[in-house]
Scaffold this motif. Structure first.
Motif, PDB file in Angstrom:
ATOM      1  N   TYR A 171       1.044  -0.943  -0.009  1.00 45.35           N
ATOM      2  CA  TYR A 171      -0.045   0.089   0.011  1.00 45.35           C
ATOM      3  C   TYR A 171       0.705   1.302  -0.006  1.00 45.35           C
ATOM      4  O   TYR A 171       0.391   2.216  -0.837  1.00 45.35           O
ATOM      5  N   GLY A 172       1.938   1.139   0.747  1.00 51.78           N
ATOM      6  CA  GLY A 172       2.632   2.604   0.942  1.00 51.78           C
ATOM      7  C   GLY A 172       1.809   3.258   1.888  1.00 51.78           C
ATOM      8  O   GLY A 172       0.828   3.199   2.148  1.00 51.78           O
ATOM      9  N   ASP A 173       2.598   4.332   2.658  1.00 48.57           N
ATOM     10  CA  ASP A 173       1.879   5.262   3.467  1.00 48.57           C
ATOM     11  C   ASP A 173       2.917   6.408   3.813  1.00 48.57           C
ATOM     12  O   ASP A 173       4.020   6.468   3.064  1.00 48.57           O
ATOM     13  N   ARG A 174       2.520   7.526   4.448  1.00 51.59           N
ATOM     14  CA  ARG A 174       3.580   8.653   4.714  1.00 51.59           C
ATOM     15  C   ARG A 174       5.034   8.259   5.270  1.00 51.59           C
ATOM     16  O   ARG A 174       5.720   8.755   5.067  1.00 51.59           O
ATOM     17  N   MET A 175       4.801   7.284   6.258  1.00 49.38           N
ATOM     18  CA  MET A 175       6.024   6.741   6.977  1.00 49.38           C
ATOM     19  C   MET A 175       6.954   6.105   5.800  1.00 49.38           C
ATOM     20  O   MET A 175       8.245   6.442   5.848  1.00 49.38           O
ATOM     21  N   ILE A 182     -18.106  22.174   3.357  1.00 51.83           N
ATOM     22  CA  ILE A 182     -19.134  21.305   4.218  1.00 51.83           C
ATOM     23  C   ILE A 182     -19.753  20.481   2.989  1.00 51.83           C
ATOM     24  O   ILE A 182     -20.144  21.117   1.933  1.00 51.83           O
ATOM     25  N   GLY A 183     -19.658  19.214   3.312  1.00 52.68           N
ATOM     26  CA  GLY A 183     -20.021  18.306   2.381  1.00 52.68           C
ATOM     27  C   GLY A 183     -19.180  17.771   1.303  1.00 52.68           C
ATOM     28  O   GLY A 183     -19.249  16.748   0.768  1.00 52.68           O
ATOM     29  N   GLU A 184     -18.093  18.469   1.283  1.00 52.02           N
ATOM     30  CA  GLU A 184     -16.991  17.940   0.241  1.00 52.02           C
ATOM     31  C   GLU A 184     -16.302  16.774   0.663  1.00 52.02           C
ATOM     32  O   GLU A 184     -16.066  16.672   1.965  1.00 52.02           O
ATOM     33  N   ARG A 185     -16.040  15.897  -0.343  1.00 56.14           N
ATOM     34  CA  ARG A 185     -15.316  14.473   0.063  1.00 56.14           C
ATOM     35  C   ARG A 185     -13.833  14.484  -0.318  1.00 56.14           C
ATOM     36  O   ARG A 185     -13.440  15.257  -1.427  1.00 56.14           O
ATOM     37  N   VAL A 186     -13.070  14.294   0.598  1.00 56.03           N
ATOM     38  CA  VAL A 186     -11.444  14.260   0.442  1.00 56.03           C
ATOM     39  C   VAL A 186     -10.951  13.028   0.626  1.00 56.03           C
ATOM     40  O   VAL A 186     -11.514  11.830   1.215  1.00 56.03           O
ATOM     41  N   ARG A 187      -9.589  12.785   0.077  1.00 55.15           N
ATOM     42  CA  ARG A 187      -8.792  11.490   0.301  1.00 55.15           C
ATOM     43  C   ARG A 187      -7.743  11.853   1.049  1.00 55.15           C
ATOM     44  O   ARG A 187      -6.896  12.645   0.825  1.00 55.15           O
ATOM     45  N   ILE A 188      -7.479  10.981   2.261  1.00 52.36           N
ATOM     46  CA  ILE A 188      -6.429  10.949   3.047  1.00 52.36           C
ATOM     47  C   ILE A 188      -5.516   9.982   3.052  1.00 52.36           C
ATOM     48  O   ILE A 188      -5.921   8.622   3.007  1.00 52.36           O
ATOM     49  N   LEU A 189      -4.212  10.119   2.992  1.00 55.39           N
ATOM     50  CA  LEU A 189      -3.293   9.097   2.934  1.00 55.39           C
ATOM     51  C   LEU A 189      -2.689   9.067   4.280  1.00 55.39           C
ATOM     52  O   LEU A 189      -2.298   9.797   4.885  1.00 55.39           O
ATOM     53  N   PRO A 190      -2.873   7.906   4.976  1.00 53.73           N
ATOM     54  CA  PRO A 190      -2.528   7.751   6.356  1.00 53.73           C
ATOM     55  C   PRO A 190      -1.142   7.896   6.581  1.00 53.73           C
ATOM     56  O   PRO A 190      -0.288   7.356   5.815  1.00 53.73           O
TER      57      PRO A 190
END
Length: 353
Positions: free
Chosen positions: A226-230, A311-319
């Motif tokens: 997957y990969g991640d920020r670390m 408000i209501g916007e959807r976003v993607r988060i890289l953990p």
């Protein structure tokens, strides 16, 4: 189903990136003659474990016995558990598991090895066992080459056990220690007439220099799928190759500089690992998820230039850390582009025993 049809929070897994990540690492292992034994604690999906084996992995690693049972039920028949197993319930389960797959266990002390040997001997069986060595991570493991050799000799002489080699999990940058440790230990074991066919090292941060470890026969990496920020910080994967994101909704904008997401500590890992914030918002990379309560992700927008989330916007988060995020969700959405191919059950989720 489309990604837009998903409720939030949800985990999105980009299949094209997963497949590329798996192939890239397997090609590296094949090129350098290293057995790939991927750690499934990152994804916990039977679909991906099967794919890793189909691409050429020499079995898998499961941190917990419960994970191994799930994977054995799914047809994976070569499993290493690099974690000390203690207590009668676990030993009974380990014996049962070993009756249907190749099972490899570890120990770092005779007090760990002996009950395992007794359980297997009473069942009229034996099990392969590796000695876990501490080569700098200061976690489990024997504390010197002398201890390692003594424990290996003890295992080799214990009914129910077959000494199979050495295992370590080095800290980042610790490969030179592994190579030297394994080299000297192997030579000392040979002097006692003992072979160590498996020399297992691990970790994603230094995976691309695994071939420099010399004596290592197999490598256990998990997060590479997957990969991640670390792992971006460690240099083992690029941002554009990261395959797992958490889909979130902006549920509040109390002030101009603050947004609230529906992804708190129950949806994102609380691991900071020295990073700035609890994840990277793809659409607003200068925003900082500065705090997590149980259901709320607190976002500082003060550094964002231009439009800010609504408000209501959807976003993607890289953990920061993908592995614990996998353990928070019952299902993940396996996607190609905007299409959701399937909602995959995280079958080994919560298997902590």
């Amino acid at each position: 189903m489309q990604i837009d049809d998903l409720d939030t929070p949800s985990v999105l897994v980009d299949l094209d990136r997963v497949e590329a990540n798996l192939k890239r690492w397997q090609d590296y292992c094949d090129r350098h003659g290293i057995a790939n034994r991927p750690h499934i604690k990152t994804h916990k999906l039977v679909e991906f474990a099967r794919l890793q084996v189909a691409l050429g992995a020499h079995g898998i690693a499961c941190q917990k016995l419960g994970e191994a049972e799930v994977m054995a039920d799914a047809g994976i028949d070569d499993i290493l558990i690099p974690f000390n197993l203690l207590g009668r319930p676990k030993l009974e389960r380990a014996v049962a598991l070993a009756k249907r797959i190749r099972l490899i266990l570890v120990a770092d002390h005779a007090e760990v090895a002996d009950p395992i040997g007794k359980a297997f001997a009473e069942a009229g069986m034996d099990v392969e066992m590796l000695v876990e060595c501490d080569t700098g991570a200061k976690r489990n493991g024997t504390q010197s080459i002398e201890e390692t050799v003594a424990l290996a000799r003890h295992i080799a002489a214990t009914p129910g056990l077959r000494f199979a080699g050495l295992l370590t999990y080095p800290p980042p940058g610790g490969q030179p220690n592994v190579a030297a440790y394994f080299a000297e230990t192997v030579e000392r074991l040979k002097a006692h007439g003992i072979e160590a066919p498996i020399l297992s090292s691990g970790g994603s941060p230094d995976m691309w220099t695994a071939h420099t470890q010399g004596w290592v026969t197999e490598h256990r990496s998990g997060t590479y799928i997957y990969g991640d920020r670390m792992q971006i910080r460690a240099g083992c994967i690029a941002l554009e190759d990261c395959a797992l994101h958490v889909l979130a909704t902006v549920v509040s904008r109390p002030t101009a500089d603050r947004a609230i997401l529906d992804t708190g500590s129950k949806a994102l890992t609380s691991d900071l690992a020295g990073l700035n914030g609890y994840g990277r918002i793809a659409e607003y990379p200068d925003a900082v998820i500065q705090g997590l309560s149980e259901e709320h992700g607190h976002v500082d927008l003060s550094a964002v230039q231009g439009p800010r989330p609504r408000i209501g916007e959807r976003v993607r988060i890289l953990p920061n850390h993908a592995c614990p995020v996998s353990n928070l969700y019952d299902h993940v959405a396996l996607c190609r582009g905007s299409n959701v191919e399937t909602l995959a059950k995280v079958a080994a989720r919560g298997r902590l025993t």
